[in-house]
Design a protein around this motif. Structure first.
Motif, PDB file in Angstrom:
ATOM      1  N   ALA A  43       0.588  -6.152  -8.692  1.00 34.75           N
ATOM      2  CA  ALA A  43      -0.239  -7.335  -8.965  1.00 34.75           C
ATOM      3  C   ALA A  43       0.108  -8.498  -8.051  1.00 34.75           C
ATOM      4  O   ALA A  43      -0.729  -9.384  -7.826  1.00 34.75           O
ATOM      5  N   SER A  44       1.312  -8.502  -7.509  1.00 35.98           N
ATOM      6  CA  SER A  44       1.730  -9.624  -6.659  1.00 35.98           C
ATOM      7  C   SER A  44       1.375  -9.418  -5.195  1.00 35.98           C
ATOM      8  O   SER A  44       1.520 -10.346  -4.384  1.00 35.98           O
ATOM      9  N   ARG A  45       0.889  -8.231  -4.822  1.00 37.81           N
ATOM     10  CA  ARG A  45       0.601  -7.951  -3.417  1.00 37.81           C
ATOM     11  C   ARG A  45      -0.718  -8.584  -2.994  1.00 37.81           C
ATOM     12  O   ARG A  45      -1.748  -8.365  -3.632  1.00 37.81           O
ATOM     13  N   PRO A  46      -0.719  -9.345  -1.931  1.00 38.73           N
ATOM     14  CA  PRO A  46      -1.952  -9.986  -1.471  1.00 38.73           C
ATOM     15  C   PRO A  46      -2.868  -8.994  -0.768  1.00 38.73           C
ATOM     16  O   PRO A  46      -2.421  -8.048  -0.128  1.00 38.73           O
ATOM     17  N   GLY A  47      -4.172  -9.217  -0.923  1.00 36.78           N
ATOM     18  CA  GLY A  47      -5.137  -8.444  -0.150  1.00 36.78           C
ATOM     19  C   GLY A  47      -5.288  -6.995  -0.564  1.00 36.78           C
ATOM     20  O   GLY A  47      -5.740  -6.172   0.230  1.00 36.78           O
ATOM     21  N   GLN A  48      -4.960  -6.663  -1.787  1.00 37.63           N
ATOM     22  CA  GLN A  48      -5.066  -5.277  -2.225  1.00 37.63           C
ATOM     23  C   GLN A  48      -5.690  -5.231  -3.613  1.00 37.63           C
ATOM     24  O   GLN A  48      -5.327  -6.017  -4.498  1.00 37.63           O
ATOM     25  N   SER A  74       9.719  -0.038 -19.128  1.00 37.00           N
ATOM     26  CA  SER A  74      10.167  -1.130 -18.262  1.00 37.00           C
ATOM     27  C   SER A  74       9.982  -0.785 -16.786  1.00 37.00           C
ATOM     28  O   SER A  74       9.686  -1.665 -15.966  1.00 37.00           O
ATOM     29  N   ILE A  75      10.144   0.482 -16.438  1.00 36.18           N
ATOM     30  CA  ILE A  75       9.978   0.882 -15.036  1.00 36.18           C
ATOM     31  C   ILE A  75       8.511   0.796 -14.627  1.00 36.18           C
ATOM     32  O   ILE A  75       8.178   0.295 -13.548  1.00 36.18           O
ATOM     33  N   THR A  76       7.613   1.264 -15.498  1.00 34.18           N
ATOM     34  CA  THR A  76       6.185   1.130 -15.210  1.00 34.18           C
ATOM     35  C   THR A  76       5.809  -0.331 -15.061  1.00 34.18           C
ATOM     36  O   THR A  76       5.051  -0.711 -14.154  1.00 34.18           O
ATOM     37  N   GLU A  77       6.345  -1.166 -15.928  1.00 37.35           N
ATOM     38  CA  GLU A  77       6.037  -2.596 -15.869  1.00 37.35           C
ATOM     39  C   GLU A  77       6.481  -3.198 -14.537  1.00 37.35           C
ATOM     40  O   GLU A  77       5.734  -3.957 -13.907  1.00 37.35           O
ATOM     41  N   ALA A  78       7.689  -2.859 -14.099  1.00 34.13           N
ATOM     42  CA  ALA A  78       8.188  -3.395 -12.824  1.00 34.13           C
ATOM     43  C   ALA A  78       7.304  -2.951 -11.662  1.00 34.13           C
ATOM     44  O   ALA A  78       6.979  -3.751 -10.775  1.00 34.13           O
ATOM     45  N   LEU A  79       6.903  -1.690 -11.652  1.00 36.74           N
ATOM     46  CA  LEU A  79       6.047  -1.177 -10.585  1.00 36.74           C
ATOM     47  C   LEU A  79       4.671  -1.840 -10.614  1.00 36.74           C
ATOM     48  O   LEU A  79       4.124  -2.221  -9.573  1.00 36.74           O
ATOM     49  N   ALA A  80       4.112  -1.996 -11.810  1.00 34.25           N
ATOM     50  CA  ALA A  80       2.772  -2.564 -11.943  1.00 34.25           C
ATOM     51  C   ALA A  80       2.746  -4.043 -11.584  1.00 34.25           C
ATOM     52  O   ALA A  80       1.810  -4.518 -10.925  1.00 34.25           O
ATOM     53  N   LEU A  81       3.765  -4.787 -11.997  1.00 39.05           N
ATOM     54  CA  LEU A  81       3.794  -6.216 -11.694  1.00 39.05           C
ATOM     55  C   LEU A  81       3.946  -6.454 -10.199  1.00 39.05           C
ATOM     56  O   LEU A  81       3.406  -7.425  -9.658  1.00 39.05           O
ATOM     57  N   GLN A  82       4.679  -5.577  -9.527  1.00 36.83           N
ATOM     58  CA  GLN A  82       4.810  -5.724  -8.080  1.00 36.83           C
ATOM     59  C   GLN A  82       3.459  -5.481  -7.405  1.00 36.83           C
ATOM     60  O   GLN A  82       3.103  -6.177  -6.450  1.00 36.83           O
ATOM     61  N   GLY A 114      -3.844  -0.114  -5.718  1.00 32.91           N
ATOM     62  CA  GLY A 114      -2.392  -0.187  -5.654  1.00 32.91           C
ATOM     63  C   GLY A 114      -1.727   0.689  -6.696  1.00 32.91           C
ATOM     64  O   GLY A 114      -0.762   1.411  -6.408  1.00 32.91           O
ATOM     65  N   LEU A 115      -2.227   0.661  -7.929  1.00 27.84           N
ATOM     66  CA  LEU A 115      -1.660   1.486  -8.995  1.00 27.84           C
ATOM     67  C   LEU A 115      -1.858   2.969  -8.704  1.00 27.84           C
ATOM     68  O   LEU A 115      -0.958   3.782  -8.932  1.00 27.84           O
ATOM     69  N   ASP A 116      -3.037   3.319  -8.200  1.00 30.45           N
ATOM     70  CA  ASP A 116      -3.280   4.721  -7.842  1.00 30.45           C
ATOM     71  C   ASP A 116      -2.352   5.170  -6.717  1.00 30.45           C
ATOM     72  O   ASP A 116      -1.876   6.313  -6.700  1.00 30.45           O
ATOM     73  N   ALA A 117      -2.073   4.264  -5.772  1.00 27.34           N
ATOM     74  CA  ALA A 117      -1.179   4.603  -4.664  1.00 27.34           C
ATOM     75  C   ALA A 117       0.240   4.867  -5.173  1.00 27.34           C
ATOM     76  O   ALA A 117       0.914   5.795  -4.705  1.00 27.34           O
ATOM     77  N   LEU A 163      -7.668   1.470 -16.870  1.00 22.31           N
ATOM     78  CA  LEU A 163      -7.931   0.280 -17.680  1.00 22.31           C
ATOM     79  C   LEU A 163      -8.558  -0.815 -16.833  1.00 22.31           C
ATOM     80  O   LEU A 163      -9.548  -1.461 -17.240  1.00 22.31           O
ATOM     81  N   LEU A 164      -8.004  -1.046 -15.652  1.00 22.92           N
ATOM     82  CA  LEU A 164      -8.535  -2.095 -14.787  1.00 22.92           C
ATOM     83  C   LEU A 164      -9.924  -1.746 -14.270  1.00 22.92           C
ATOM     84  O   LEU A 164     -10.748  -2.646 -14.034  1.00 22.92           O
TER      85      LEU A 164
END
Length: 272
Positions: A178-183, A168-176, A188-191, A133-134
């Protein structure tokens, strides 16, 4: 990650797995543990002095642990506190490795919870589809990757996109992510998708095809790829009508182009 840090993380990962193994209730508790560890990472991101103190080997281990527990006691679950205390007591090469280690442990706890709840395949698929999607919405990814924007703002933006669409688990993983700097969020999602598969001893096969794969087709393709690569496969697919026919498969850094568009392009190059 440096060798000393990797050794510490491997030990903590084994300890976490042991803690979450034994009952569905224990594994399901990993969701809270993972969320708490992500909160600890946010705390460390906001305080460089704290990060430095927690990895400083010149400070006695008991003092480092005491500092962490004084900040977290009563604010995170007992399991999360135990993990952080053990992490702080251990050796890390630098603050970045500590942060990376806690992120990985948080992801591991959440994915173990997904497995206990029978949602592991769903979570892996949702992470893959979010990354795609992104890719199709570069403006959204640019906003999520903006280092100048506060992490809370980036998470809030992504949360609005995710609301009601993923577990909810996917959401928690995805939001984290989104908060990572420099990536890049896509990377990040693929990783995380790759990490989820690796926990089950699998490799991700990313497939683009003109028509959606049926479950039977995905299973058959996974079996064929397993024979080629010597690894069980987690097959994720998307529809791409620009291929005209056939499919393009990516496993790790290798691409198998069996699409009509790919064959035509190869023919053009040969005729040029």
């Amino acid at each position: 990650m440096h060798a000393a840090s990797r050794a510490t993380l491997d030990r903590l990962s084994a300890d976490l797995d042991n803690t979450l193994t034994g009952s569905i209730e224990a594994a399901s508790a990993g969701a809270q543990t993972g969320a708490d560890l992500f909160e600890v990472v946010e705390l460390l991101d906001a305080d460089r002095t704290l990060r430095m103190a927690l990895v400083d080997q010149t400070i006695p281990a008991d003092r480092r642990v005491g500092l962490a527990e004084s900040l977290l006691n009563g604010k995170v679950s007992a399991t999360a506190l135990e993990i952080v205390s053990s992490a702080v007591r251990s050796t890390w090469s630098n603050t970045r490795d500590l942060r990376t280690g806690l992120v990985e442990l948080g992801r591991r706890a959440l994915l173990r919870a997904a497995g206990a709840q029978g949602q592991k395949d769903r979570v892996g698929s949702e992470l893959y589809q979010l990354a795609r999607l992104l890719e199709k919405e570069p403006q959204l990814e640019m906003l999520l990757a903006d280092r100048l924007a506060p992490a809370d703002n980036r998470r809030d933006l992504f949360a609005k996109v995710l609301y009601g669409k993923v577990s909810s688990i996917t959401e928690a993983l995805a939001l984290q992510v989104a908060s990572r700097p420099g990536q890049r969020p896509v990377e990040g999602l693929d990783a995380v998708c790759d990490f989820a598969a690796a926990l089950d001893g699998k490799t991700v096969a990313r497939v683009r095809s003109v028509n959606a794969l049926s479950d039977a087709q995905a299973e058959a393709l996974g079996q064929k790829l397993e024979k080629i690569y010597g690894s069980a496969m987690s097959v994720h697919s998307e529809v791409d009508t620009s291929l005209l026919g056939g499919a393009v498969i990516r496993v790790r850094d290798e691409v198998i182009d069996g699409s009509t568009a790919g064959k035509l392009e190869k023919l053009r190059r040969n005729l040029a």
